[in-house]
Design an enzyme around this catalytic site. Structure first.
Site, mmCIF file in Angstrom:
data_model
loop_
_atom_site.group_PDB
_atom_site.id
_atom_site.type_symbol
_atom_site.label_atom_id
_atom_site.label_comp_id
_atom_site.label_asym_id
_atom_site.label_seq_id
_atom_site.Cartn_x
_atom_site.Cartn_y
_atom_site.Cartn_z
ATOM 1 N N LYS A 45 2.657 1.843 3.322
ATOM 2 C CA LYS A 45 1.933 1.976 4.599
ATOM 3 C C LYS A 45 2.170 0.795 5.531
ATOM 4 C CE LYS A 45 -2.196 4.679 3.293
ATOM 5 N NZ LYS A 45 -2.204 4.662 1.828
ATOM 6 N N LYS A 94 -8.343 14.496 -2.703
ATOM 7 C CA LYS A 94 -8.704 13.778 -1.470
ATOM 8 C C LYS A 94 -8.635 14.731 -0.290
ATOM 9 C CE LYS A 94 -5.905 10.599 0.225
ATOM 10 N NZ LYS A 94 -5.220 9.298 0.376
ATOM 11 N N ASP A 110 0.801 -1.218 0.000
ATOM 12 C CA ASP A 110 0.000 0.000 0.000
ATOM 13 C C ASP A 110 0.841 1.278 0.000
ATOM 14 O OD1 ASP A 110 -2.313 1.471 -0.121
ATOM 15 O OD2 ASP A 110 -2.942 1.105 1.932
ATOM 16 N N LYS A 113 -8.057 -1.532 3.379
ATOM 17 C CA LYS A 113 -7.442 -0.220 3.555
ATOM 18 C C LYS A 113 -7.351 0.152 5.037
ATOM 19 C CE LYS A 113 -6.516 2.556 0.779
ATOM 20 N NZ LYS A 113 -5.218 2.944 0.154
#
Length: 522
Positions: free
Chosen positions: A478, A405, A313, A362
């Site tokens: 991540k 975003k 990620d 996520k």
């Protein structure tokens, strides 16, 4: 063009200047804690020799999700920089660049000058790295749109840039991909018009998974041959999948996983299929989405074939900031007791994440980013009492904002004597323009790390490549992969420091300890 020459007896070059060898003494301390709470510290050292192949190969990048927001933006950035384009925006004329990329747009400290002032050079001048403008890009997508049409659909690029890149983007057309509806949101079905796993009646066939592995391997071989490439790297930037269940006898070992693929087991995901195909082709595979592509069987397969993997990620805006701010608070002796993170976005990633199963993937990757930061301080977080951070993550799909975003975070912390501190942050970013430089860095560094070998001095063992899980890529990810006996870190500053120090070791440059004795011992 910056040129660096290290005057160091630990550095040597081959006669034809194609190989750099450096020796390095690694120092650390082994710590044992007694039942009485006494820490026993034993310093130890190990001597290593590192070799770097200085020849930069011709590199091919195959994206899974070539026609998505990130894929089209990546290709546009490569083409725009290759053509040295300028284009108009509402803020005036802009020139193509790679801002946001560590390898292309940041600097690294290499020492001090005679006055004690820090000296910095471009990150990519330390050792030979591939230029992203030289990438040969291709890949797969479940949508068959050429990249000119896909870029228009994505609504990321400025209109004038789209116009100037039109014909350049049009020549890119994704290869047919695989589509297993159970793994991505049902709302993605309309895009799935470019898939090879359909039978004669047009029905999606999910059972012939070994044939899918073989088709992807053929695609890689053809891409490499047709473009006369020295190496290929595969990167997943397609839709977030749901988590795969880890099942004994199915995906818990490499043999079981291969047998499960051959039997068409329903719990083998598309991303795992791509990863297995890449590993069998000895091609590095990077997972830029949060799902657990690298089930235990995949990691074991990578170890068996000594093939590089990296994930999971992309770590771009909100999560990168979180890893910095949480580290700052804990290092300052302040105790975060809750972190609430809210996002809304309107691109296809947000559309896919509006499905609960995909959002769960996520949520897990975003949540893990502070784990080792919490574990680093037993004064603030008592393990026996189950102390932890109350960590809440929300993502909402709002089409109106497109690729922009909006992230809002609240850090609520405990201070001394019952006091509290609240930090609220609003972060607005253009999602794909933050993520695409990460792709560039991941590919550039993955390729470079594949040219590094090492051996322990004093042992007769032959040189080895780095461990298949490329931990040095964790700065851009991540949820860095872990494995028993191999532990990566989440703290951003630690990740960057480790990466820079390793490059300095390879170049023969002493690691900066920042004691500043030049200033303080006069």
């Amino acid at each position: 063009m910056v040129s660096i020459k290290v005057k160091n007896d630990r550095v040597s070059y081959s006669a034809d200047n194609t190989k750099l060898s450096t020796s390095y003494t690694y120092k650390n301390s082994l710590v044992e804690k007694s039942d009485a709470g006494v820490y026993s510290i034993t310093p130890y050292t190990k001597d290593y020799q590192f070799d770097v192949d200085l020849k930069v190969p011709k590199v091919g990048l195959m994206l899974v999700g070539l026609g998505g927001n990130n894929g089209t933006t990546l290709v546009a950035s490569v083409e725009a920089n290759k053509q040295n384009l300028t284009f108009n925006t509402k803020d005036g004329e802009k020139k193509a660049n790679y801002f946001g990329s560590v390898t292309q747009s940041s600097t690294i400290k290499i020492g001090i000058d005679s006055t004690g002032k820090d000296v910095y050079v471009p990150f990519n001048s330390l050792l030979p790295l591939v230029n992203p403008s030289d990438f040969v890009v291709g890949g797969w997508d479940i949508s068959g749109l050429d990249l000119q049409a896909a870029a228009k659909r994505a609504k990321v690029l400025e209109y004038d840039l789209q116009q100037k890149l039109g014909e350049s983007l049009k020549k890119y057309k994704p290869l047919k991909s695989i589509y297993y509806p159970d793994f991505i949101a049902a709302n993605q079905e309309e895009r799935a018009d470019n898939i090879f796993n359909v039978d004669a009646s047009g029905k999606v066939d999910q059972s012939a998974k070994w044939e899918h592995v073989e088709q992807i391997r053929k695609d890689i071989q053809t891409f490499k041959k047709d473009n006369e490439l020295d190496s290929v790297i595969i990167l997943w930037t397609a839709n977030t999948e749901r988590y795969s269940k880890i099942i004994d006898g199915v995906n818990d070992s490499s043999d079981n996983l291969l047998n499960s693929i051959k039997s068409g087991h329903a719990e083998v995901s598309p991303s795992t299929i791509f990863a297995v195909a890449s590993i069998l082709e000895k091609v590095p595979f990077i997972n830029g989405s949060p799902q657990n592509t690298f089930v235990p069987g995949v990691v074991e397969l990578a170890e068996k074939h000594n093939s590089f993997i990296g994930g999971d990620d992309f770590k771009s805006g909100q999560t990168k900031l979180k890893s910095v701010l949480a580290q700052f608070l804990v290092d300052a002796g302040i105790k975060p007791i809750s972190i609430a993170s809210y996002n809304h976005l309107g691109n296809n990633d947000g559309f896919n994440l509006s499905s609960n199963e995909q959002f769960k993937s996520k949520e897990i990757s975003k949540g893990s980013v502070i784990d080792d930061i919490v574990e680093s301080n037993e004064i603030l977080y008592n393990k026996e009492l189950g102390d932890k951070v109350d960590h809440c993550i929300v993502i909402k799909y709002m089409p109106a904002v497109g690729d922009t975003k909006i992230a809002m975070d609240e850090y609520y912390s405990e201070l001394m004597l019952g006091g509290h501190n609240r930090i609220s942050i609003s972060n607005v970013c253009e999602d794909s323009l933050l993520a695409t430089p990460l792709i560039i860095d991941l590919v550039v560094m993955c390729e470079f790390l594949s040219r590094v070998t090492y051996k322990e001095v004093g042992k007769e063992a032959s040189e080895k490549s780095l461990y298949p899980i490329l931990g040095y890529l964790s700065y851009w990810l991540k949820a860095p992969l872990t494995r028993q006996g191999f532990q990566t870190i989440n703290g951003l500053n630690k990740q960057k420091q480790g990466l820079e120090n390793f490059l300095k070791v390879l170049a023969g440059i002493p690691i900066s300890d920042e004691l500043r004795f030049e200033e303080r011992l006069q």
